[in-house]
Design a protein around this motif. Sequence first.
Motif, PDB file in Angstrom:
ATOM      1  N   VAL A  80       3.350 -17.502   9.403  1.00 59.23           N
ATOM      2  CA  VAL A  80       4.645 -16.814   9.489  1.00 59.23           C
ATOM      3  C   VAL A  80       4.667 -15.721   8.435  1.00 59.23           C
ATOM      4  O   VAL A  80       3.996 -15.818   7.391  1.00 59.23           O
ATOM      5  N   GLY A  81       5.448 -14.686   8.707  1.00 59.43           N
ATOM      6  CA  GLY A  81       5.505 -13.622   7.719  1.00 59.43           C
ATOM      7  C   GLY A  81       6.380 -12.473   8.136  1.00 59.43           C
ATOM      8  O   GLY A  81       7.060 -12.500   9.165  1.00 59.43           O
ATOM      9  N   SER A  82       6.349 -11.451   7.306  1.00 56.60           N
ATOM     10  CA  SER A  82       7.151 -10.255   7.534  1.00 56.60           C
ATOM     11  C   SER A  82       6.391  -9.050   6.994  1.00 56.60           C
ATOM     12  O   SER A  82       5.597  -9.171   6.047  1.00 56.60           O
ATOM     13  N   ASP A  83       6.634  -7.890   7.600  1.00 53.08           N
ATOM     14  CA  ASP A  83       6.024  -6.662   7.106  1.00 53.08           C
ATOM     15  C   ASP A  83       6.996  -5.498   7.270  1.00 53.08           C
ATOM     16  O   ASP A  83       7.981  -5.585   8.006  1.00 53.08           O
ATOM     17  N   PHE A  84       6.710  -4.414   6.574  1.00 54.48           N
ATOM     18  CA  PHE A  84       7.578  -3.244   6.648  1.00 54.48           C
ATOM     19  C   PHE A  84       6.743  -1.986   6.485  1.00 54.48           C
ATOM     20  O   PHE A  84       5.614  -2.015   5.977  1.00 54.48           O
ATOM     21  N   ILE A  85       7.319  -0.864   6.908  1.00 54.06           N
ATOM     22  CA  ILE A  85       6.712   0.442   6.692  1.00 54.06           C
ATOM     23  C   ILE A  85       7.820   1.465   6.496  1.00 54.06           C
ATOM     24  O   ILE A  85       8.813   1.469   7.229  1.00 54.06           O
ATOM     25  N   GLU A 119       3.669   0.652   2.839  1.00 49.83           N
ATOM     26  CA  GLU A 119       3.525  -0.494   3.727  1.00 49.83           C
ATOM     27  C   GLU A 119       3.433  -1.767   2.901  1.00 49.83           C
ATOM     28  O   GLU A 119       2.808  -1.787   1.835  1.00 49.83           O
ATOM     29  N   GLY A 120       4.043  -2.838   3.403  1.00 45.09           N
ATOM     30  CA  GLY A 120       3.989  -4.113   2.704  1.00 45.09           C
ATOM     31  C   GLY A 120       3.965  -5.273   3.684  1.00 45.09           C
ATOM     32  O   GLY A 120       4.413  -5.140   4.831  1.00 45.09           O
ATOM     33  N   LYS A 121       3.444  -6.406   3.228  1.00 47.84           N
ATOM     34  CA  LYS A 121       3.343  -7.579   4.101  1.00 47.84           C
ATOM     35  C   LYS A 121       3.332  -8.843   3.266  1.00 47.84           C
ATOM     36  O   LYS A 121       2.720  -8.893   2.194  1.00 47.84           O
ATOM     37  N   VAL A 122       4.030  -9.871   3.772  1.00 51.95           N
ATOM     38  CA  VAL A 122       4.014 -11.206   3.181  1.00 51.95           C
ATOM     39  C   VAL A 122       3.690 -12.196   4.295  1.00 51.95           C
ATOM     40  O   VAL A 122       4.317 -12.166   5.360  1.00 51.95           O
ATOM     41  N   GLN A 123       2.696 -13.052   4.057  1.00 51.38           N
ATOM     42  CA  GLN A 123       2.288 -14.006   5.100  1.00 51.38           C
ATOM     43  C   GLN A 123       1.978 -15.364   4.477  1.00 51.38           C
ATOM     44  O   GLN A 123       1.325 -15.456   3.439  1.00 51.38           O
ATOM     45  N   LEU A 124       2.470 -16.412   5.147  1.00 47.68           N
ATOM     46  CA  LEU A 124       2.192 -17.794   4.742  1.00 47.68           C
ATOM     47  C   LEU A 124       1.386 -18.473   5.842  1.00 47.68           C
ATOM     48  O   LEU A 124       1.807 -18.515   7.000  1.00 47.68           O
ATOM     49  N   ASP A 125       0.215 -18.983   5.481  1.00 45.97           N
ATOM     50  CA  ASP A 125      -0.610 -19.783   6.384  1.00 45.97           C
ATOM     51  C   ASP A 125      -0.576 -21.227   5.888  1.00 45.97           C
ATOM     52  O   ASP A 125      -0.819 -21.484   4.699  1.00 45.97           O
ATOM     53  N   GLY A 150       0.813  -1.192   0.000  1.00 42.60           N
ATOM     54  CA  GLY A 150       0.000   0.000   0.000  1.00 42.60           C
ATOM     55  C   GLY A 150       0.856   1.255   0.000  1.00 42.60           C
ATOM     56  O   GLY A 150       1.956   1.287   0.573  1.00 42.60           O
ATOM     57  N   PHE A 151       0.363   2.282  -0.664  1.00 42.43           N
ATOM     58  CA  PHE A 151       1.035   3.577  -0.698  1.00 42.43           C
ATOM     59  C   PHE A 151       0.006   4.653  -0.423  1.00 42.43           C
ATOM     60  O   PHE A 151      -1.109   4.619  -0.968  1.00 42.43           O
TER      61      PHE A 151
END
Length: 206
Positions: A118-123, A101-107, A71-72
């Motif tokens: 598990v995952g990771s995110d940033f801003i 903002e960004g996010k990667v998630q594995l279910d 997202g921006f």
Amino acid sequence: DINIGNRSVFRFTENFHVRAGGQYRFLDQQLVDTAVPRQLLDRRNQTDDGSFNVSPILYLATDGAVKVSYGFSRFYDRLDVDQRESDALDRAEIQDERIQEGKVQLDYEFFDDHFISVGSDFIFDELISRRISSGYGFRQRLGFFAQDEWTVIRGENEWRVSPGVRYEDDSRFGSQTSPKFATRFRVNREILLRASAGAGFRAPSF
């Protein structure tokens, strides 16, 4: 005052969907103000506020999913003050903030008893404003998280426990590890017991 927006879902296949959306607002406000002793001030405040986001989702054949989001957003605000017949009180104030903002998630489900996330995110946050000492500020935050929803007992008296942990590294406030633990136990059809404990970390804004 103009406000427009859209949210859409694109289903390319049964297992691959993309959600996308955006919105934009433009606000233009004008007024005439007075100042001591007898000055007249023309004020004009213009605001542009827009955002965009996209979220692909891939559903796995093994009761799981891969989710990605980006997202921006940008907030731009300008205030102009013009003193009539003089420029002694003239001024212009600008605030410009841009956030990514960004996010990667594995279910993923293991052995029918464990549902792992598990995952990771940033801003990334960038601000131009006279309200901060240097006139310009930049900060970034990177986070990693993991959680296991474990079904210890199945059936009428189902019991689940959910341990999890989150790690964040903030460019202004350092790193922080936040654990959590939750449990849920079904006594019978009418009674469900829940308990949870954890720690959290939220960095202040500019």
